[in-house]
Enzyme design. Structure first.
Site, PDB file in Angstrom:
ATOM      1  N   TYR A 101       5.952  -9.535   0.218  1.00 29.79           N
ATOM      2  CA  TYR A 101       5.133  -8.937   1.279  1.00 29.79           C
ATOM      3  C   TYR A 101       5.805  -9.225   2.609  1.00 29.79           C
ATOM      4  O   TYR A 101       6.232 -10.360   2.878  1.00 29.79           O
ATOM      5  CB  TYR A 101       3.729  -9.544   1.278  1.00 29.79           C
ATOM      6  CG  TYR A 101       2.946  -9.203   2.536  1.00 29.79           C
ATOM      7  CD1 TYR A 101       2.180  -8.047   2.612  1.00 29.79           C
ATOM      8  CD2 TYR A 101       3.006 -10.023   3.669  1.00 29.79           C
ATOM      9  CE1 TYR A 101       1.490  -7.715   3.776  1.00 29.79           C
ATOM     10  CE2 TYR A 101       2.322  -9.705   4.822  1.00 29.79           C
ATOM     11  CZ  TYR A 101       1.566  -8.552   4.874  1.00 29.79           C
ATOM     12  OH  TYR A 101       0.896  -8.222   6.026  1.00 29.79           O
ATOM     13  N   GLU A 189       3.108  -2.970   7.629  1.00 30.79           N
ATOM     14  CA  GLU A 189       3.360  -3.868   6.501  1.00 30.79           C
ATOM     15  C   GLU A 189       3.934  -3.108   5.325  1.00 30.79           C
ATOM     16  O   GLU A 189       3.777  -1.886   5.200  1.00 30.79           O
ATOM     17  CB  GLU A 189       2.095  -4.609   6.082  1.00 30.79           C
ATOM     18  CG  GLU A 189       0.977  -3.744   5.566  1.00 30.79           C
ATOM     19  CD  GLU A 189      -0.244  -4.571   5.166  1.00 30.79           C
ATOM     20  OE1 GLU A 189      -0.992  -4.102   4.304  1.00 30.79           O
ATOM     21  OE2 GLU A 189      -0.430  -5.680   5.703  1.00 30.79           O
TER      22      GLU A 189
END
Length: 383
Positions: A101, A189
């Protein structure tokens, strides 16, 4: 403004972030044709802005044309958490060995942007942050200087990313920050950033939200908002009504007047074991039609099982709010969900006496109101 996955991936790819080959499709035939051109296996992904698409049946991995057609037929036209799916992204499947991530957002408490990296990609990062905050490495950035190479490397190393791909992940992180900065981002993101067996890193998902007040500086992104089509009908309706509204994944609808009041209510719903369905700030005024519009929005969300009103009377008096709620609810032939009301502030006691308790449940404290709404929602789930 929230970009759809396919739009965010276009922005990321243009900036040099590796993304899988993909094609947007609006019909089953287009999806099958795209899958044939890309080559199997492919992922067929609903293009709606909700979390948990895979668990809800909105993402399917297919190995041939027959499976592609079945998947496209099941996804296009489906109702995914209350949102109609009218397009899918047909995307090259990534043979990965690890999921990471990376993200960039504003840390308002610190007053600076923050870059985040975790080896716990592919899952809800909010849950990771709550359950194991140390699993997310954070690096604050001075916006006057931007993200420096050493900061990107530090975040990656602190997260424990494999050294063989650390430099590539750091490069993606720096590019993501630059996009966030250049494009007036609110959040950006990649979850997951996949690592392949060949040591490549690929953005398998993409999120980019833009500050609405800066769209005049981002004409290309503003055009994407038009291209996205209907999107979330409730959020569009909120724009028409002039409400501040964010749709969430829970089942307790929340209506308040003031962002801080609504946020407090959200926190209490979570504290008492419930799950908020939305953030809805109606702002000032207590006219019946404005209250009716707010109720119409919350009642239109299929996920909502109960509603809690949290109204503080400042300039607006509690008795005016109560009259507005009564008149609004009287417009409905049948109240589709139980409604709990808490009033405080100017003329609150008078307002609670005015409220029609055949239509609403009245509670004197916010804690009691939230607990009652959570209980109602639980009863609806169990029924």
């Amino acid at each position: 403004m929230k970009l759809h996955e396919y739009q965010a991936k276009q922005v990321f790819a243009d900036a040099g972030i590796p993304t899988p080959a993909s094609t947007l499709a609006t019909t089953v035939d287009e999806a099958v044709e795209a899958a044939e051109e890309i080559g199997y296996p492919v992922a067929i992904k609903a293009q709606v802005q909700v979390g948990g698409r895979g668990k809800a049946g909105g993402i399917k991995l297919v190995d041939d044309a027959e499976e592609a057609r079945e998947a496209a037929e099941s996804i296009i036209g489906m109702d995914l958490k209350g949102i109609h799916v009218d397009r899918v992204l047909v995307e090259e499947a990534v043979d990965f060995v690890n999921e990471l991530y990376v993200g960039v957002t504003m840390d308002r408490g610190q007053g600076e942007p923050v870059a985040m990296v975790s080896t716990r990609g592919g899952v809800n990062i909010e849950e990771v942050a709550e359950e194991d905050p140390d699993a997310i490495a954070r690096e604050h950035i001075d916006p006057a200087f931007g993200m420096q190479p050493y900061q990107a490397r530090k975040a990656v190393y602190d997260a424990g990313v494999d050294r063989e791909v650390a430099n590539d992940v750091a490069s993606v992180l720096r590019t993501l920050y630059q996009l966030w900065d250049d494009r007036d981002g609110a959040d950006a993101e990649i979850n997951p950033l996949m690592v392949t067996s060949d040591g490549e890193v690929i953005a398998a998902d993409a999120v980019m939200n833009i500050d609405d007040d800066a769209l005049f500086r981002q004409p290309e992104l503003a055009e994407m908002e038009d291209e996205a089509g209907d999107g979330d009908a409730l959020e569009q309706k909120a724009d028409e009504y002039g409400f501040d509204y964010v749709r969430l994944d829970g089942n307790v609808g929340i209506i308040g007047n003031g962002a801080g009041l609504v946020m407090t209510t959200l926190d209490l719903v979570d504290f008492y074991g419930g799950s908020p369905a939305n953030f809805l700030d109606v702002g000032g005024g207590a006219k019946a039609q404005r209250i009716a519009n707010a109720l119409d929005m919350v009642f239109s969300d299929d996920n909502v099982d109960s509603v809690v009103f949290n109204i503080f009377g400042g300039i607006t008096r509690g008795d005016e709010v109560a009259n507005g709620i009564n008149q609004a609810l009287e417009q409905f032939e049948e109240i589709p969900k139980p409604v709990v009301v808490r009033l405080a502030g100017t003329n609150a006691e008078e307002g609670m006496e005015i409220l029609n308790e055949e239509l609403v449940t009245v509670e004197h404290t916010l804690e009691d109101a939230v607990q009652r709404a959570v209980d109602y929602a639980d009863e609806e789930v169990e029924a």
